[in-house]
Write an enzyme that holds these catalytic residues in place. Structure first.
Site, mmCIF file in Angstrom:
data_model
loop_
_atom_site.group_PDB
_atom_site.id
_atom_site.type_symbol
_atom_site.label_atom_id
_atom_site.label_comp_id
_atom_site.label_asym_id
_atom_site.label_seq_id
_atom_site.Cartn_x
_atom_site.Cartn_y
_atom_site.Cartn_z
ATOM 1 N N ASP A 1 -1.077 -0.823 6.354
ATOM 2 C CA ASP A 1 -1.043 -0.231 7.694
ATOM 3 C C ASP A 1 -1.863 -1.017 8.706
ATOM 4 O OD1 ASP A 1 -3.653 0.388 7.121
ATOM 5 O OD2 ASP A 1 -3.296 2.524 6.827
ATOM 6 N N ASP B 1 0.887 -1.162 0.000
ATOM 7 C CA ASP B 1 0.000 0.000 0.000
ATOM 8 C C ASP B 1 0.929 1.216 0.000
ATOM 9 O OD1 ASP B 1 -2.400 1.577 0.408
ATOM 10 O OD2 ASP B 1 -1.696 1.843 2.464
ATOM 11 N N ASP C 1 -6.382 -1.563 5.431
ATOM 12 C CA ASP C 1 -6.065 -2.641 4.501
ATOM 13 C C ASP C 1 -6.376 -4.032 5.049
ATOM 14 O OD1 ASP C 1 -4.891 -0.856 2.527
ATOM 15 O OD2 ASP C 1 -3.275 -0.594 3.955
#
Length: 613
Positions: free
Chosen positions: A509, A319, A513
């Site tokens: 994180d 991410d 997610d």
């Protein structure tokens, strides 16, 4: 402590037994005293082996090393090999004690890494400071942490400042500065100042408690290698016992000149070497040591299965925001056109007064002055475009290009990389504010190391194409997918899993997610310190904001798997060789003892190498 006492007791038994055994050499062979000394030596060194063997038989575990050693030495006595029977048991116990010592030391070093459980908490009750068990402290109570003490519970500093040692949680050797208003986590050590902390979580929900539970439960999640060894031992041992019986009985019946005593001796040697303890002990210890070694650098792995999978990772998907970047948006530039820079920031900050969006927060931070709410009126938030508001009776528009176009404002498009916020005052274009998220310095190192180790690196982000591609280009990522909503990230990871040939790890994180972390072969949560969602959702938790620790964790997992394979090949090869030699009468009980105890000790010592850098 109990284990250490047991090891000391074993050493005393070995010394007493060895003393009786040595005295037997100074007596007349085959005399009554000779037999008495050998019997005493044997009883002292073997009685616990018999107790354990009987206990295991009642628990349905008949074919363990205790049973095999008992049968082998009784057989040696039966054929008149008294000194050899005592020697085999004596050497077996020496090896077992040394093995226990090595295992104890390795486990102790792992326990020391996680020695973060607080012993007490100084809580303020009725204006008095009371020392209590951390489990008795309730949310909202005030605790006092003095220099040198562990922070017992998660909380917020309400008074004081200090430097905190977070080594046991994050693996970072550099102390962190903590000020009034900062959140602090249990397990850290207060180094300098006196802190008053308001507790925000009960002990059972605190960071230290979650980490301890995670590490303690890691042994429950077995790897494929561990499960294989368990099944292997279950079927292997009964098979070799049956073969030993066949070796002892069949040849004397079939071969005319064969001696029953000779073939029984071969069968007994065969039994001694057949014990699979080298594998049963060293393989789980290798995974335990790998998990402990990772925890030392602030990487928590939830089980041997994840450690094994990590060694096979060939694709790492990241991410962007908060993982590769700092996740903190800051104003990088203010371009003035129809108003001054100060006015653009001021009116934009007033317009964003009631928004908690990271972009709005960064604008208010750049303004850094008190906002008078009385000057704001007629607020109208236009979804997906921006805000229309009156500030000091002036019409202010703050937002994206669509907002400018919708209100027929003539503006100059900004082509710079970042999030652009356009501003218009009294229907005239004032200028724009450029806001961007900064890439973590550690991210450059992380991507380079992964690519040097031939790992494919992919980035997923909800940002605009030009922003995402710019970050990916700077970092040297292999691929980037932009403008993805949360469900879009899930679909993209599903596609990547179908396409890839190895193991895919997703790094996020741990909060936004969570669905992707759960979907991936391995979910890795970044910056898990204090994040409940990170610890719950991921398979692996990196306790700091350093993505470069992913590569370190992969190296530890590869080292662990390499040692596991070495131990499997070494133990099985030596045992297979000595089993054959025992069956044909070349190997004696001395070689059999080495193939059992010696190989076990070597395998254990090899396993604990994982803890060394």
């Amino acid at each position: 402590m109990i284990r250490k006492i047991k090891i000391n007791e074993e050493l005393i038994k070995i010394i007493i037994s060895a003393l009786f055994f040595t005295l037997s050499f100074f007596t007349t062979k085959n005399s009554i005293l000779y037999f008495v000394l050998l019997i005493l030596s044997y009883i002292v060194i073997s009685y616990e082996t018999y107790i354990d063997a009987f206990k295991n038989i009642f628990h349905g575990e008949m074919f363990d090393e205790n049973f095999l050693m008992a049968i082998a030495t009784i057989g040696a006595f039966a054929i008149g090999e008294y000194p050899e029977a005592v020697t085999v048991m004596l050497l077996y116990q020496v090896g077992e004690t040394f093995q226990d010592y090595a295992v104890d030391n390795s486990k102790k070093s792992i326990e020391n890494l996680m020695n973060i459980r607080p012993d007490f908490a100084n809580v303020l009750r009725e204006d008095a400071e009371i020392k209590v068990n951390p489990e008795e402290v309730k949310v909202g109570e005030i605790i006092i942490v003095k220099p040198g003490e562990k922070i017992p519970l998660d909380g917020k500093i309400i008074e004081g400042e200090s430097m905190l040692d977070t080594t046991v949680l994050t693996g970072e050797s550099v102390p962190r500065k903590a000020n009034t208003g900062d959140n602090v986590f249990s397990g850290c050590i207060n180094q300098t100042g006196l802190l008053r902390i308001q507790v925000t979580k009960e002990f059972g929900e605190s960071t230290v408690s979650k980490i301890l539970n995670l590490v303690e439960n890691a042994e429950d999640k077995k790897s494929k290698s561990e499960n294989f060894i368990t099944k292997f031992a279950k079927y292997y041992t009964p098979v070799v016992v049956i073969l030993a019986v066949i070796i002892a009985i069949v040849p004397p019946i079939v071969i005319k000149e064969a001696s029953f005593t000779e073939w029984l001796y071969r069968a007994l040697s065969f039994l001694v070497v057949s014990c699979p303890c080298a594998l049963v002990i060293s393989i789980p210890l290798s995974f335990f040591a790998g998990i402990g070694g990772a925890s030392k650098i602030g990487v928590l792995i939830k089980g041997g299965n994840y450690l094994e999978a990590l060694a096979n990772v060939n694709t790492v998907v990241f991410d962007k925001t908060g993982t590769l970047t700092k996740g903190v948006f800051e104003v990088q530039k203010v371009e003035e056109v129809g108003a001054s820079k100060r006015d653009i920031i001021k009116y934009s900050a007033y317009a964003e007064k009631y928004s908690n969006h990271p972009i709005a927060v960064s604008i208010k931070k750049a303004y850094n002055e008190k906002i008078d709410e009385k000057l704001i009126s007629d607020i109208n938030e236009i979804s997906g475009k921006g805000i229309s508001v009156k500030v000091e009776s002036k019409q202010v528009l703050v937002g994206n290009e669509k907002l400018m176009q919708e209100n027929n404002i003539e503006y100059t498009k900004c082509n710079e990389i970042g999030t652009v916020v356009y501003a218009a005052i009294e229907n005239k274009y004032a200028g724009y504010i450029l806001i961007s998220d900064e890439i973590k310095e550690d991210s450059f190192k992380a991507i380079k190391e992964l690519k040097d180790n031939k790992k494919q690196t992919i980035m997923l982000t909800g940002d605009k194409k030009e922003v995402g591609e710019d970050v990916a280009k700077k970092l040297g990522m292999d691929k980037v997918y932009t403008e993805l909503l949360p469900d879009g990230k899930v679909k993209k990871v599903e596609e990547l899993i179908k396409q890839k040939s190895g193991t895919l790890a997703f790094v996020g994180d741990g909060i936004n997610d969570a669905p992707v972390l759960a979907l991936s072969d391995i979910g890795i949560a970044m910056g898990g310190l204090g994040s409940d969602a990170a610890i719950e959702a991921a398979d692996i938790v990196i306790m700091t904001d350093e993505p470069s620790k992913i590569n370190k964790a992969i190296k530890i997992s590869k080292k662990a798997m390499r040692i596991v394979k070495q131990n499997i090949v070494f133990a099985i090869s030596i045992k297979a060789l000595v089993l054959v030699l025992s069956a044909v009468g070349i190997a004696t009980m001395w070689e059999a003892v080495f193939a059992d105890v010696g190989v076990s000790v070597i395998a254990v010592l090899n396993a604990i190498r994982i803890l060394k850098k």
